[in-house]
Design a protein around this motif. Structure first.
Motif, PDB file in Angstrom:
ATOM      1  N   ILE A 250      79.426  22.346 -30.766  1.00 50.45           N
ATOM      2  CA  ILE A 250      78.370  23.179 -30.174  1.00 50.45           C
ATOM      3  C   ILE A 250      77.583  22.385 -29.129  1.00 50.45           C
ATOM      4  CG2 ILE A 250      76.144  24.296 -30.655  1.00 50.45           C
ATOM      5  CD1 ILE A 250      77.352  25.280 -33.294  1.00 50.45           C
ATOM      6  N   GLU A 251      77.267  21.140 -29.451  1.00 49.74           N
ATOM      7  CA  GLU A 251      76.517  20.299 -28.512  1.00 49.74           C
ATOM      8  C   GLU A 251      77.277  20.147 -27.198  1.00 49.74           C
ATOM      9  OE1 GLU A 251      75.808  16.587 -30.408  1.00 49.74           O
ATOM     10  OE2 GLU A 251      74.615  17.428 -32.056  1.00 49.74           O
ATOM     11  N   LEU A 252      78.576  19.858 -27.303  1.00 48.84           N
ATOM     12  CA  LEU A 252      79.387  19.666 -26.100  1.00 48.84           C
ATOM     13  C   LEU A 252      79.597  20.988 -25.353  1.00 48.84           C
ATOM     14  CD1 LEU A 252      82.075  17.175 -27.466  1.00 48.84           C
ATOM     15  CD2 LEU A 252      80.070  16.667 -26.064  1.00 48.84           C
TER      16      LEU A 252
ATOM     17  N   ALA B 183      78.596  22.025 -21.505  1.00 48.89           N
ATOM     18  CA  ALA B 183      79.573  22.609 -20.579  1.00 48.89           C
ATOM     19  C   ALA B 183      79.223  24.054 -20.222  1.00 48.89           C
ATOM     20  CB  ALA B 183      80.967  22.559 -21.192  1.00 48.89           C
ATOM     21  N   LYS B 184      78.123  24.580 -20.810  1.00 51.49           N
ATOM     22  CA  LYS B 184      77.656  25.948 -20.584  1.00 51.49           C
ATOM     23  C   LYS B 184      78.741  26.966 -20.948  1.00 51.49           C
ATOM     24  CE  LYS B 184      74.404  24.609 -16.947  1.00 51.49           C
ATOM     25  NZ  LYS B 184      73.947  24.807 -15.551  1.00 51.49           N
ATOM     26  N   ASN B 185      79.387  26.711 -22.084  1.00 52.63           N
ATOM     27  CA  ASN B 185      80.420  27.621 -22.584  1.00 52.63           C
ATOM     28  C   ASN B 185      79.879  28.340 -23.823  1.00 52.63           C
ATOM     29  OD1 ASN B 185      82.822  28.645 -24.011  1.00 52.63           O
ATOM     30  ND2 ASN B 185      83.944  27.586 -22.401  1.00 52.63           N
TER      31      ASN B 185
ATOM     32  N   MET C  84      81.669  30.868 -31.391  1.00 52.41           N
ATOM     33  CA  MET C  84      82.778  30.696 -32.331  1.00 52.41           C
ATOM     34  C   MET C  84      82.455  29.602 -33.349  1.00 52.41           C
ATOM     35  SD  MET C  84      86.318  31.329 -30.184  1.00 52.41           S
ATOM     36  CE  MET C  84      86.130  29.900 -29.117  1.00 52.41           C
ATOM     37  N   ASN C  85      81.848  28.512 -32.872  1.00 53.53           N
ATOM     38  CA  ASN C  85      81.474  27.439 -33.795  1.00 53.53           C
ATOM     39  C   ASN C  85      80.368  27.877 -34.749  1.00 53.53           C
ATOM     40  OD1 ASN C  85      82.845  24.712 -33.345  1.00 53.53           O
ATOM     41  ND2 ASN C  85      82.427  25.348 -31.242  1.00 53.53           N
TER      42      ASN C  85
END
Length: 276
Positions: free
Chosen positions: A250-252, A256-258, A264-265
């Motif tokens: 989630i942090e990453l 990445a603004k995804n 999903m996470n």
């Protein structure tokens, strides 16, 4: 005199050639393609329209071989071995003929892709099988061939015109080739990630999948890789580890603004907490 006549003939021929118009055909050509497993499946055909006529049993007679479209023979091609309704078909291009009937159609794959349907003779096909036809509510004006119910390993090829639809299944057994490629190319992070993902999708050895995803994420983990790792951990019954991995994903993903992977996470984490 002969020279004058010859010159006149050339002039007339040139005039006829230049006077011809370039106009669209009444039944335009079309090509539809779909990836089925590792095979590219393509159908090239011409699309006639009803134009107020009765189609089934009239424009398309029952009990007689049909080119399955208009103009030239309809062609179907495969770049890899496929199975169609129990028939193994090698890579190549074939003619697609049909014999329509009121409740059942005969589907024929002819050896010669360019042969007109009039040249078809029983015994000169690579496959011949029957499928049921179904009535549809909405009338389809123009003959249409398409792909329905697509999965990674299969799809249905549908023939639709007027109020009639027939479908047949094409599948590609790609598993053996993928496994062989995995064994040959286990030499970089991307391949380890792809292999782990494939094992997850096909419900194989999750311990091996975890081993591979750990190698793939050792140095520079990506949010989508960590999501796959979290799903593998869930399959192994390690919800605590899955939550930790999904949290990092989630942090990453936020960096990445995804938003899709964030959601999903978060769902994976919530599902894990419900299991406790």
């Amino acid at each position: 005199m002969k020279q004058i006549l010859f010159a006149a003939f050339l002039t007339c021929t040139t005039f006829i050639a230049t006077a011809q118009l370039t106009i669209p055909k009444p039944s335009p050509a079309s090509t539809v393609s779909q990836k089925v497993g590792l095979a590219e499946v393509s159908v090239t055909y011409s699309r006639p329209s009803a134009k107020g006529r009765k189609v089934m049993g009239d424009v398309v007679p029952f009990g007689k071989p049909w080119r399955t479209g208009a103009n030239e023979a309809t062609k179907i091609s495969f770049t890899d071995t496929v199975t169609i309704e129990g028939n193994k078909i090698n890579p190549g291009e074939y003619a697609l003929y049909t014999i329509p009937a009121e409740t059942e159609w005969t589907i024929i794959l002819g050896k010669d892709a360019k042969a007109p349907v009039q040249n078809y003779k029983t015994g000169e096909e690579v496959a011949l099988f029957k499928v049921k036809s179904v009535k549809i509510t909405d009338k389809v004006e123009t003959f249409t061939i398409g792909f329905d119910n697509v999965t990674p390993a299969s799809a249905e090829i549908s023939l639709v015109w007027e109020n009639t639809k027939v479908s047949f299944k094409v599948s590609n057994d790609y598993d053996a080739k993928v496994m062989a490629e995995i064994n040959q190319k286990m030499d970089n992070g991307l391949v380890y990630f792809q292999a782990a993902s494939y094992y997850l999708e096909t419900n194989r050895d999750m311990k091996k999948a975890l081993e591979w995803i750990n190698i793939a994420t050792k140095n520079d983990p990506k949010f989508y890789q960590l999501y796959v790792k979290a799903k593998i951990q869930v399959q192994l019954g390690d919800c605590k580890g899955a939550i930790e991995t999904a949290t990092k994903s989630i942090e990453l993903a936020k960096e990445a603004k995804n938003d899709e992977y964030v959601k999903m996470n978060e769902k994976l984490i919530n599902d894990c907490k419900k299991k406790k």
